[in-house]
Design an enzyme around this catalytic site. Structure first.
Site, short mmCIF file in Angstrom:
data_model
loop_
_atom_site.label_atom_id
_atom_site.label_comp_id
_atom_site.label_asym_id
_atom_site.label_seq_id
_atom_site.Cartn_x
_atom_site.Cartn_y
_atom_site.Cartn_z
N ASN A 122 -2.56 19.22 -1.63
CA ASN A 122 -3.45 18.74 -0.77
C ASN A 122 -3.39 18.82 0.42
O ASN A 122 -4.07 18.75 1.32
CB ASN A 122 -3.81 17.27 -1.68
CG ASN A 122 -4.88 16.65 -0.82
OD1 ASN A 122 -6.35 17.08 -0.90
ND2 ASN A 122 -4.68 15.62 0.13
N LYS A 177 0.76 -1.24 -0.14
CA LYS A 177 0.03 0.03 0.02
C LYS A 177 1.00 1.30 -0.06
O LYS A 177 1.76 1.16 0.72
CB LYS A 177 -1.03 -0.08 1.15
CG LYS A 177 -1.88 1.25 1.14
CD LYS A 177 -3.03 0.80 0.35
CE LYS A 177 -4.06 1.97 0.00
NZ LYS A 177 -3.68 3.07 -0.92
N ASP A 219 -0.43 10.70 -4.75
CA ASP A 219 0.86 11.36 -3.95
C ASP A 219 1.13 12.79 -4.72
O ASP A 219 0.05 13.20 -5.58
CB ASP A 219 1.90 10.42 -3.91
CG ASP A 219 3.21 10.99 -2.99
OD1 ASP A 219 4.07 11.72 -3.53
OD2 ASP A 219 3.08 10.44 -1.93
N LYS A 222 5.50 1.85 -3.12
CA LYS A 222 5.42 3.13 -3.46
C LYS A 222 5.65 3.04 -5.00
O LYS A 222 6.24 2.01 -5.70
CB LYS A 222 6.47 4.09 -2.96
CG LYS A 222 5.88 5.54 -2.79
CD LYS A 222 4.80 5.74 -1.86
CE LYS A 222 4.67 7.41 -1.69
NZ LYS A 222 3.68 7.53 -0.87
N SER A 263 -6.92 5.56 3.53
CA SER A 263 -6.88 4.78 2.26
C SER A 263 -7.14 3.31 2.76
O SER A 263 -8.12 2.66 2.19
CB SER A 263 -5.60 4.73 1.64
OG SER A 263 -5.33 5.90 1.14
#
Length: 441
Positions: free
Chosen positions: A238, A87, A163, A123, A373
């Site tokens: 964000n 994740k 991201d 990632k 998430s």
């Protein structure tokens, strides 16, 4: 770190030319001495943990609006799945390379473990810059990127999210192509989705909110909170926007923010709705804010020269150096919480430690995004949808828990108040114990 020095030497030799990855590994190794002294069998686990389970690099060809073929490079590092499916987010930025992705994935292992959720660490991303590209160009790039990535992900295998450079628009295009390639509506294969097609309320806000909640919990250990505190936030993406929102909600006075073109000082307090309009709708720059906000001004020098009591670095890695840290300390900073991944250099962290400034490392302080998430994955698995309030309540509980376990672990291992040591050991031991239980794989 004596028993780990041979392991570190091997890691550095096997991964040349990757300074960010080296920095992330050193930071964790510097904390693990007490844990390894207590359980020497952890040395072998550390060595194995530093090697990703899988590294995927692929070509991403796409056609721009002028009809020219462009070629970018895509990455996915599936780092560790001892606790659950990989994740971690996808980053689209010209700076992306294998070393950057490995550093982010390595950090993600411990961050995800701290949440208490059953998720491993990974990632990915590409050296593609969505800035200045049309929606059609971004769509074509995302479709080409996902055409390859789809072979390697899935709700029980690897679950990417957004991201830097990957927001709701990009996630939409990526998910659409994933559906097309797999011929299935696998909601849990990507997180950060739109609310009408499997997304979670509060996911957009989660990383910024979580960072501020962690900062609040740190301040409470010294008998204070965010009410009336002067706050500086780097970035205006964000994470930064919603850190500002939560800080203001908790009574803080936010006076500065930034982007790659510079920073703004607004002594009256940041006008959040104006900032959202410029960044989320117009995709503008900080200079647009100054043009529309009387009394605000473009700052000179570093944003960290703006006096504050709470600093929230929410932009990118290594943005706050030792000199910046000394300036913050001289100006009376009380707490620093990392909203970005590794935004403070090792020298800066040492300055904060020496000055007894409360310091929340990114793997703890910004874990709210991946935690939410994981909550989105729960909702997808049960075909459910939670309210914003319920999701924020769950997020808050996770962040309070991360703060508590980091604080308690630092105390247990003889360095009270050292959130870096506490977070590293708490995250590592959870993953290490799972790896030991599952055998040599």
């Amino acid at each position: 770190m004596t028993s780990l020095e041979p392991v570190l030497s091997t890691v550095l030799q096997r991964n040349p030319g990757e300074p960010e990855f080296h920095q992330a590994v050193r930071e964790v190794f510097d904390s693990l001495g007490p844990a390894v002294a207590r359980r020497p069998e952890y040395v072998e686990i550390v060595e194995r943990l530093c090697e990703p389970e899988r590294q995927i690099i692929f070509r991403v060809p796409w056609v721009d609006d002028a009809g020219r073929v462009q070629v970018n490079r895509g990455f996915r590092v599936q780092y560790n799945s001892a606790l659950g499916p990989y994740k971690g987010g996808l980053r689209f930025h010209p700076s992306v390379n294998l070393g950057i992705v490995k550093f982010l994935g390595f950090e993600q292992i411990f961050k995800n473990a701290l949440t208490g959720m059953p998720i491993g660490g990974g990632k990915g991303g590409a050296d593609f810059d969505p800035r200045g590209r049309s929606d059609a160009e971004v769509m074509r790039f995302c479709q080409s990127f996902m055409s390859e990535l789809a072979n390697h992900i899935g709700e029980y295998t690897d679950v990417p999210a957004g991201d830097i450079g990957v927001g709701g628009r990009e996630i939409g295009y990526l998910f659409g192509q994933y559906r097309r390639v797999t011929n299935s509506y696998e909601s849990g294969a990507l997180t950060g989705k739109g609310l009408t097609w499997g997304g979670s309320r509060a996911r957009t806000e989660a990383t910024g909110y979580g960072t501020v909640i962690f900062a609040r919990e740190m301040l409470r250990t010294r008998g204070t909170d965010l009410e009336g505190k002067r706050v500086v936030v780097s970035g205006s993406g964000n994470v930064a926007i919603y850190a500002i929102e939560k800080a203001q909600e908790l009574g803080a006075h936010v006076v500065a923010f930034s982007d790659s073109s510079g920073f703004v000082v607004d002594e009256a307090g940041v006008d959040l709705e104006l900032l959202k309009d410029i960044k989320e709708r117009s995709r503008g720059r900080v200079s647009d804010y100054v043009e529309r906000r009387p009394g605000s001004e473009i700052g000179t020098g570093s944003i960290w020269s703006v006096p504050c009591e709470v600093a929230l670095p929410c932009a990118t890695q290594n943005e706050l150096n030792e000199a910046d840290a000394r300036t913050l300390v001289a100006n009376g900073v009380l707490a620093v919480a990392e909203g970005a991944n590794m935004p403070c250099t090792p020298g800066a962290v040492e300055v904060f430690r020496e000055a007894r400034v409360l310091f929340g490392p990114g793997k703890a302080a910004n874990a709210g995004g991946v935690a939410t998430s994981a909550l989105e994955m729960q909702q997808n698995a049960s075909r459910d949808s939670w309210t914003f309030e319920h999701t924020v309540e769950r997020l808050t509980a996770v962040m309070v828990g991360i703060h508590q376990v980091s604080l308690e672990t630092a105390e247990e291992f003889g360095d009270p108040g050292n959130y870096v040591l506490g977070a590293n050991i708490a995250g590592f031991t959870k993953v290490a114990d799972a790896m030991i239980a599952q055998g040599v794989i």
